[in-house]
Design a protein around this motif. Structure first.
Motif, PDB file in Angstrom:
ATOM      1  N   GLY A 221      -5.335  23.402 -12.767  1.00 57.35           N
ATOM      2  CA  GLY A 221      -5.828  24.465 -13.620  1.00 57.35           C
ATOM      3  C   GLY A 221      -7.023  25.181 -13.019  1.00 57.35           C
ATOM      4  N   THR A 222      -7.244  26.378 -13.492  1.00 56.49           N
ATOM      5  CA  THR A 222      -8.303  27.224 -12.935  1.00 56.49           C
ATOM      6  C   THR A 222      -9.672  26.572 -13.046  1.00 56.49           C
ATOM      7  OG1 THR A 222      -7.020  29.167 -13.566  1.00 56.49           O
ATOM      8  CG2 THR A 222      -9.352  29.507 -13.029  1.00 56.49           C
ATOM      9  N   HIS A 223      -9.923  25.891 -14.142  1.00 55.83           N
ATOM     10  CA  HIS A 223     -11.258  25.330 -14.388  1.00 55.83           C
ATOM     11  C   HIS A 223     -11.357  23.847 -14.052  1.00 55.83           C
ATOM     12  CE1 HIS A 223     -12.293  29.098 -16.316  1.00 55.83           C
ATOM     13  NE2 HIS A 223     -11.206  28.999 -17.075  1.00 55.83           N
ATOM     14  N   THR A 224     -10.495  23.368 -13.151  1.00 59.37           N
ATOM     15  CA  THR A 224     -10.546  21.955 -12.748  1.00 59.37           C
ATOM     16  C   THR A 224     -11.842  21.676 -11.994  1.00 59.37           C
ATOM     17  OG1 THR A 224      -8.139  21.907 -12.579  1.00 59.37           O
ATOM     18  CG2 THR A 224      -9.368  20.139 -11.488  1.00 59.37           C
ATOM     19  N   PRO A 225     -12.624  20.673 -12.408  1.00 59.47           N
ATOM     20  CA  PRO A 225     -13.916  20.412 -11.748  1.00 59.47           C
ATOM     21  C   PRO A 225     -13.727  19.787 -10.366  1.00 59.47           C
ATOM     22  CG  PRO A 225     -13.486  18.745 -13.421  1.00 59.47           C
ATOM     23  CD  PRO A 225     -12.401  19.764 -13.563  1.00 59.47           C
ATOM     24  N   ASP A 226     -14.819  19.812  -9.602  1.00 59.53           N
ATOM     25  CA  ASP A 226     -14.781  19.255  -8.247  1.00 59.53           C
ATOM     26  C   ASP A 226     -14.570  17.751  -8.254  1.00 59.53           C
ATOM     27  OD1 ASP A 226     -15.135  21.754  -7.190  1.00 59.53           O
ATOM     28  OD2 ASP A 226     -17.320  21.579  -7.049  1.00 59.53           O
TER      29      ASP A 226
ATOM     30  N   ASP B 106      -5.480  19.365 -15.916  1.00 59.41           N
ATOM     31  CA  ASP B 106      -4.602  20.461 -16.333  1.00 59.41           C
ATOM     32  C   ASP B 106      -3.770  20.898 -15.131  1.00 59.41           C
ATOM     33  OD1 ASP B 106      -3.480  22.600 -17.773  1.00 59.41           O
ATOM     34  OD2 ASP B 106      -4.989  23.968 -16.979  1.00 59.41           O
TER      35      ASP B 106
ATOM     36  N   CYS C  95      -0.832  23.467 -13.596  1.00 62.17           N
ATOM     37  CA  CYS C  95      -0.269  24.803 -13.814  1.00 62.17           C
ATOM     38  C   CYS C  95       0.944  25.000 -12.907  1.00 62.17           C
ATOM     39  CB  CYS C  95      -1.326  25.869 -13.529  1.00 62.17           C
ATOM     40  SG  CYS C  95      -0.715  27.557 -13.666  1.00 62.17           S
TER      41      CYS C  95
ATOM     42  N   HIS D  48       2.012  25.146 -18.428  1.00 66.66           N
ATOM     43  CA  HIS D  48       0.961  24.147 -18.262  1.00 66.66           C
ATOM     44  C   HIS D  48       1.401  22.811 -18.859  1.00 66.66           C
ATOM     45  CE1 HIS D  48      -2.277  26.933 -16.973  1.00 66.66           C
ATOM     46  NE2 HIS D  48      -1.559  27.815 -17.682  1.00 66.66           N
TER      47      HIS D  48
ATOM     48  N   THR E   1      -0.504  18.513 -19.236  1.00 64.60           N
ATOM     49  CA  THR E   1      -1.702  17.687 -19.057  1.00 64.60           C
ATOM     50  C   THR E   1      -1.307  16.367 -18.424  1.00 64.60           C
ATOM     51  OG1 THR E   1      -2.779  18.683 -20.979  1.00 64.60           O
ATOM     52  CG2 THR E   1      -3.632  16.559 -20.219  1.00 64.60           C
TER      53      THR E   1
END
Length: 773
Positions: free
Chosen positions: A260-265, A297, A299, A311, A313
């Motif tokens: 997903g676009t907002h996947t953290p590091d 997330d 995609c 999408h 999870t």
């Protein structure tokens, strides 16, 4: 030659053209069988049958093919070959074959026309057996699509009928919208019908491919995927393959996978996804203690325009492994503990932690066996380090307590931590002299201020509790305070004379030196010296110690026990009477100097106690001079004659003195029996020994072959008494020197200053009692 002949024939034909008689016309259908009669040519030309051969009737076709011939016998024109109108005339509405009939004699040319009539021998036919159309699913209803025209070689009514409106071009009309995802291909059959009888038709298969529009997004098989993985999984390991389907086709249905676009590091550095296959692999290191769960997330995007995406999870649970050893923390720093701290005193607060989970995180704490401390659990892996028994700073001034924390994993991991606990001193040890008694021999006429002797004591305690000061307890020597004779250095224990001594005036005297520490309360030492024979058997009564407690009831019940002994196998103390007896016969191997420490306790709450030290000297003879108890070397031989002389004189003096004393004592006993009922026989006036403390009674009793001492005191707390007794094994009489204690609360050390030339005296004590004033 043939070409020449043809040229001549045509020349002859034109010469005769003027002789052509009219024209004959026949009409036949196509496809007649060979030999079929077209018409009676001879009759129609007005020729007899004989003329056919006589005049050489012959037929030629302009088409070049000899479709017809003349039956010479009948004069009929018959079909000579298959006639296909479509081959001869195609789609022409009229199809006529022209024949030239030539006869000789005279040469005549007749023109015969044969009209070939069409029959319905051909079916309509499409140029292609299959027609394929590409129609987008977004095409609106009502759209028209021209189709191929079917061909029919027949003409007239046998050909294809006109469609409505006179058009022969068919059109496919879309009656409603298409949906490629529901039905991507449609197949239709197009039929062309002619007007012949019977009717003939031709067909063509129409295949309609519905072109896709990107109107669907990729869909995963599940909305939520769950997977568990051990934190010890190596990098590069395969975790899971995700699959998403897009029912569109072509690029519209090709799917690419990504996070997903907002996947953290924190996720991108640990996991990776293959954009083509959807496989997820581990690229970093897992740590259950840092992250036990990951919610990711995922995609899936197609390649259409515009791009559609779906999408899901992914839930990854990290399984714990036992990779962390327990940790031990000091919630509070350890306190210094006094050595008299009661059991259960809290020393430090400790907690244990293990970052693992489940059994891997369950921690137990342990102490080494024999440790004077215990671990008392409180709550949630918190413990209190408490004292588990008696502490003795003199043995161990500090303890390095090793605590071991072990988890319940497989295999278990453990951690050790050492806690230093300092033990603070309590004034629980009195000063102890190097000797239980000291015998000092002086020469008369010494220089005043000279040092007589030095005593020394040590204290096992620490600091102020171990600082020792020396003093001489006040007593009387010939009715003069002992301080007029000697003084002592309070720091080092050196005893100095105050003036010169005269043997004729003073032969022997005793002083008490007290060693006192600076603790609170302060403690001092005591000693009692006895002599007993080496020939004593088992059960021999050595002495008896009696204590009295001023309290009443249970608080005054007294018990005795042997706390310390040079040889514990040689002596025993009766629990209730205080009698000190031998447990076995004395042997030559036994040390001549024996020291007993007797502890006396009451039955109160709290328990009050006192101690008394009894020093016993084992002697082989009766009249050996009393020396330093730790020195068993006899006097030099040069004094033997002098001692013998003194013994003779002493025996004579004692005999006279005993008689005088007996008479005086008898008179006094008679005088005092009316009031006190006690009498004594003494070497000097009883007043010389009459100065006890008010609450102290000292009784000398006769029990068997030796004498023993009863020490009667008030409150037992921190009391000690000091006596020196020399017992004779050979008679009912014992040599006895009694030194009064200065205080019932302090330990005493006795120094007897004896003249080496003074012989022992024999005394008899019967129920002697020194009462308090």
């Amino acid at each position: 030659y043939r070409s020449i002949w043809q040229a001549l024939w045509w020349h002859h034909f034109f010469l005769l053209w003027s002789t052509i008689n009219g024209q004959t016309r026949y009409s036949i259908p196509e496809e007649l069988k060979q030999g079929s009669v077209v018409g009676n040519l001879a009759k129609d030309l007005g020729l007899g049958l004989s003329e056919i051969s006589d005049r050489k009737l012959r037929v030629a076709s302009e088409a070049g093919e000899q479709y017809f011939s003349v039956d010479a016998g009948k004069g009929e024109l018959v079909v000579n070959d298959r006639i296909d109108r479509e081959a001869l005339c195609g789609q022409s509405a009229s199809c006529v074959l022209t024949l030239q009939v030539v006869v000789d004699k005279p040469l005549q040319l007749h023109r015969v026309e044969v009209e070939i009539q069409d029959i319905n021998d051909n079916s309509p036919k499409f140029p292609s057996q299959e027609i394929t159309l590409q129609i987008a699913e977004s095409t609106a209803a009502g759209a028209r699509f021209p189709l191929e025209i079917a061909l029919d070689l027949d003409v007239g009514v046998n050909s294809i009928k006109d469609v409505s409106g006179g058009r022969k071009v068919p059109e496919l009309v879309l009656s409603k919208s298409l949906d490629r995802e529901k039905k991507p291909i449609h197949q239709l059959q197009l039929t062309a019908i002619d007007g012949g009888n019977p009717v003939k038709s031709g067909t063509s298969l129409i295949t309609i491919n519905v072109l896709d529009n990107n109107d669907n997004f990729p869909v995963f098989e599940k909305n939520v995927y769950k997977v568990s993985i051990s934190e010890s999984t190596i990098q590069g390991a395969f975790i899971l393959k995700l699959t998403a389907k897009d029912i569109d086709e072509g690029p519209n249905g090709e799917v690419e996978y990504s996070f997903g676009t907002h996947t953290p590091d924190t996720i991108l550095s640990v996991f990776d996804i293959d954009s083509s296959t959807g496989e997820i692999r581990l690229i970093g290191k897992l740590d259950f203690e840092t992250n036990a769960n990951y919610e990711i997330d995922i995609c899936a995007r197609d390649k259409g325009t515009p791009r559609m995406e779906g999408h899901c999870t992914l839930h990854i649970e990290v399984l714990d492994v036992n990779d962390n050893a327990p940790s031990i923390f000091l919630t509070s720093q350890p306190n210094s503990v006094p050595e008299d701290a009661p059991t259960g005193t809290v020393v430090a607060l400790i907690s244990a932690r293990d970052l693992d989970s489940g059994d891997n995180g369950k921690v137990t704490l342990q102490l080494p066996r024999g440790s004077p401390f215990n671990l008392k659990p409180s709550f949630s892996d918190n413990y209190a380090l408490v004292t588990g028994g008696a502490l003795d700073r003199e043995r161990f001034s500090e303890h390095n307590v090793e605590i071991t924390a072990t988890d319940s994993g497989s295999p278990p991991l453990s951690t050790k931590k050492t806690i230093n606990v300092s033990i603070t001193d309590v004034n629980d040890n009195p000063p102890i002299f190097t000797q239980p008694s000291y015998n000092v021999y002086l020469k008369e006429n010494g220089v005043p201020g000279s040092i007589l002797y030095s005593v020394s004591a040590s204290d096992l305690d620490f600091g102020e509790n171990a600082k020792i000061s020396y003093s001489i307890l006040d007593s009387k020597v010939q009715d003069v305070s002992v301080s007029s004779y000697v003084y002592i250095n309070s720091d080092n224990g050196s005893i100095y004379s105050m003036h010169s001594f005269d043997y004729e005036k003073l032969k022997v005297f005793q002083i008490q030196v007290q060693a006192k520490d600076q603790g609170s309360p302060s403690l001092s030492s005591n000693a009692t010296v006895h002599r007993m024979p080496r020939s004593a058997k088992a059960g021999h009564l050595v002495t008896k110690v009696t204590a009295v407690d001023a309290d009443s009831g249970h608080n005054a019940w007294i018990s005795y026990k042997l706390a310390e002994a040079t040889d514990a196998s040689l002596f025993t103390v009766n629990l209730y009477t205080g009698e000190v007896r031998t447990k076995r016969a004395v042997s030559e191997q036994d040390d001549s100097s024996q020291r007993l420490l007797i502890e006396i306790q009451d039955d109160g709450e709290p328990v009050q106690s006192a101690t008394v030290t009894v020093s016993i000297l084992l002697e082989d003879g009766l009249h050996e001079p009393i020396l330093d108890l730790r020195q068993k070397v006899a006097e030099p031989s040069k004094k033997t004659g002098r001692i013998t002389l003194y013994l003779i004189l002493s025996l004579a003096s004692v005999s006279v003195l005993s008689l005088v004393t007996f008479l005086i004592l008898a008179v006094k006993c008679m005088r005092n029996s009316r009031s006190s009922g006690s009498c004594c026989m003494r070497r000097s006036d009883c007043d010389d020994y009459k100065n006890p403390n008010r609450n102290l009674q000292i009784q000398l009793n006769t029990d068997g072959p030796i004498k023993y001492v009863e020490v009667l005191g008030g409150d037992m707390m921190s009391q000690s008494q000091s006596f020196r007794s020399c017992m004779s094994p050979m008679s009912e009489y014992s040599d006895f020197t009694l030194i009064k204690p200065s205080s019932t609360n302090d330990f005493k050390e006795v120094i007897s200053v004896l003249d080496a030339s003074l012989p022992d005296s024999t005394w008899t004590f019967e129920s002697q009692q020194v009462s308090s004033e």
